[in-house]
Design a protein around this motif. Structure first.
Motif, PDB file in Angstrom:
ATOM      1  N   TYR A 177      -5.430   4.342  -3.652  1.00  0.00           N
ATOM      2  CA  TYR A 177      -4.521   3.864  -2.615  1.00  0.00           C
ATOM      3  C   TYR A 177      -3.826   5.052  -1.972  1.00  0.00           C
ATOM      4  O   TYR A 177      -3.505   6.045  -2.642  1.00  0.00           O
ATOM      5  CB  TYR A 177      -3.468   2.920  -3.197  1.00  0.00           C
ATOM      6  N   TYR A 178      -3.570   4.931  -0.655  1.00  0.00           N
ATOM      7  CA  TYR A 178      -2.869   6.013   0.036  1.00  0.00           C
ATOM      8  C   TYR A 178      -2.026   5.460   1.182  1.00  0.00           C
ATOM      9  O   TYR A 178      -2.253   4.336   1.655  1.00  0.00           O
ATOM     10  CB  TYR A 178      -3.856   7.060   0.561  1.00  0.00           C
ATOM     11  N   THR A 179      -1.063   6.256   1.595  1.00  0.00           N
ATOM     12  CA  THR A 179      -0.243   5.913   2.766  1.00  0.00           C
ATOM     13  C   THR A 179      -0.248   7.100   3.715  1.00  0.00           C
ATOM     14  O   THR A 179      -0.500   8.244   3.317  1.00  0.00           O
ATOM     15  CB  THR A 179       1.209   5.584   2.374  1.00  0.00           C
ATOM     16  N   ARG A 181       0.530   0.618   2.185  1.00  0.00           N
ATOM     17  CA  ARG A 181      -0.536   1.366   1.534  1.00  0.00           C
ATOM     18  C   ARG A 181      -1.908   0.845   1.953  1.00  0.00           C
ATOM     19  O   ARG A 181      -2.080  -0.320   2.305  1.00  0.00           O
ATOM     20  CB  ARG A 181      -0.389   1.290   0.017  1.00  0.00           C
ATOM     21  N   PRO A 196       2.443   5.113  -2.567  1.00  0.00           N
ATOM     22  CA  PRO A 196       1.307   4.179  -2.522  1.00  0.00           C
ATOM     23  C   PRO A 196       1.253   3.209  -3.702  1.00  0.00           C
ATOM     24  O   PRO A 196       0.464   2.271  -3.677  1.00  0.00           O
ATOM     25  CB  PRO A 196       0.096   5.111  -2.522  1.00  0.00           C
ATOM     26  N   SER A 211       4.277   0.730  -1.867  1.00  0.00           N
ATOM     27  CA  SER A 211       4.496   0.550  -0.434  1.00  0.00           C
ATOM     28  C   SER A 211       3.684  -0.607   0.145  1.00  0.00           C
ATOM     29  O   SER A 211       2.507  -0.807  -0.188  1.00  0.00           O
ATOM     30  CB  SER A 211       4.142   1.834   0.315  1.00  0.00           C
TER      31      SER A 211
END
Length: 297
Positions: free
Chosen positions: A127-129, A141, A135, A138
């Motif tokens: 997962y990333y933002t 994300r 992440p 959030s």
């Protein structure tokens, strides 16, 4: 007074000790008394002799005790109390290629899960933002490609990318954050200490020379030079005929000198070309002070 410390002859020590580890951890169990044998189990109650290093890749609880056997090696003569060791294994954090940097044009970065393979990809989620938020919690994300547990991200402006790996739907890696920017601002074009123009070389006087004015750290100046007033090509870094200025040298000015120079910053962005033209002429000879001129009569 007297201070007594208790030593348990049936004690068991673990190295590495209980704790949180990334990826995996190798654990060695050692009895306080080397004549005793360590027996252990990992939660199933099935005791077994410790004979080699335990490589833990999942959360694991180890229960261990020291046992003294009879000479037959199987009958228990005596045993100590049980010792508990707890290991929390976090997945390795995501990796970025490249890490934090600045680009001169729009570019791409890649985030990937180092432990994910074709056979175990179902165990990991990346997962990333793109706004710097966490992440793991959030609402913004983004879930990366499940087949590869990786993501390719376009960088077109200043962006903070934050990522984390979730293993088996329950264990988060450390959160990793990197920032990226697009730098298009040109450095200021070079300046010389001797102003371009016309100069007279006086008889018996010294010659003329110039330097480039100091530039910010990491910026370099490249230049070309002509002494005949003819064509002077634009400087192209790391090519024949283009010189790298060392920051202190004096450049001779004579005759019809033309210098072209560019500044190049640490991101490879070049300034506009600076052009510096000089004309140096010798001083006209003068009559000696004692000379006289007779007029014709």
């Amino acid at each position: 007074y007297y201070l007594f410390s208790f030593y348990d002859d049936y004690g068991v020590d673990a190295f590495y000790p209980s704790g949180v580890y990334e990826g995996s951890v190798n654990v060695t169990l050692t009895p306080n008394n080397p004549d005793y044998t360590v027996m252990y189990h990992t939660g199933d109650g099935q005791w077994e002799k410790y004979t080699d290093v335990l490589e833990l890749e999942e959360d694991t609880n180890i229960t261990a005790k020291a046992v003294e056997f009879e000479t037959d090696g199987t009958t228990v003569k005596s045993e100590g109390e049980e010792y508990a060791f707890t290991y929390k294994i976090k997945p390795l954090p995501p990796e970025f290629a490249p890490e934090s940097t600045q680009f001169t044009n729009a570019n791409k970065i890649t985030i990937y899960t180092p432990e994910s393979t074709e056979s175990n990809t179902a165990n990991y989620d990346l997962y990333y933002t793109l706004d710097g938020s966490d992440p793991t919690t959030s609402a913004t994300r983004i879930h990366a490609n499940e087949a590869s547990d990786s993501a390719v991200i376009d960088i077109t402006k200043y962006t903070v990318v934050t990522a984390a790996v979730l293993k088996n739907g329950e264990s988060w890696s450390s959160v990793v954050k990197h920032s990226y920017d697009i730098v298009t601002l040109k450095p200021v074009k070079p300046l010389t200490t001797l102003l371009p123009g016309y100069y007279i070389h006086e008889i018996g006087g010294g010659g003329f020379a110039t330097q480039f004015m100091p530039v910010p750290q990491g910026t370099q100046i490249y230049y070309t030079i002509s002494y005949d007033g003819g064509l002077c090509p634009d400087p192209v870094p790391n090519t024949s005929g283009t010189y790298l200025y060392d920051g202190t040298a004096f450049i001779d000015i004579k005759g019809n000198t033309v210098i072209k120079a560019v500044a190049v910053n640490v991101f490879g962005v070049k300034s506009d070309v600076g052009i510096f033209s000089y004309t140096v002429t010798p001083q006209a000879p003068k009559a000696a002070p004692s000379a006289t001129i007779n007029e014709a009569t």
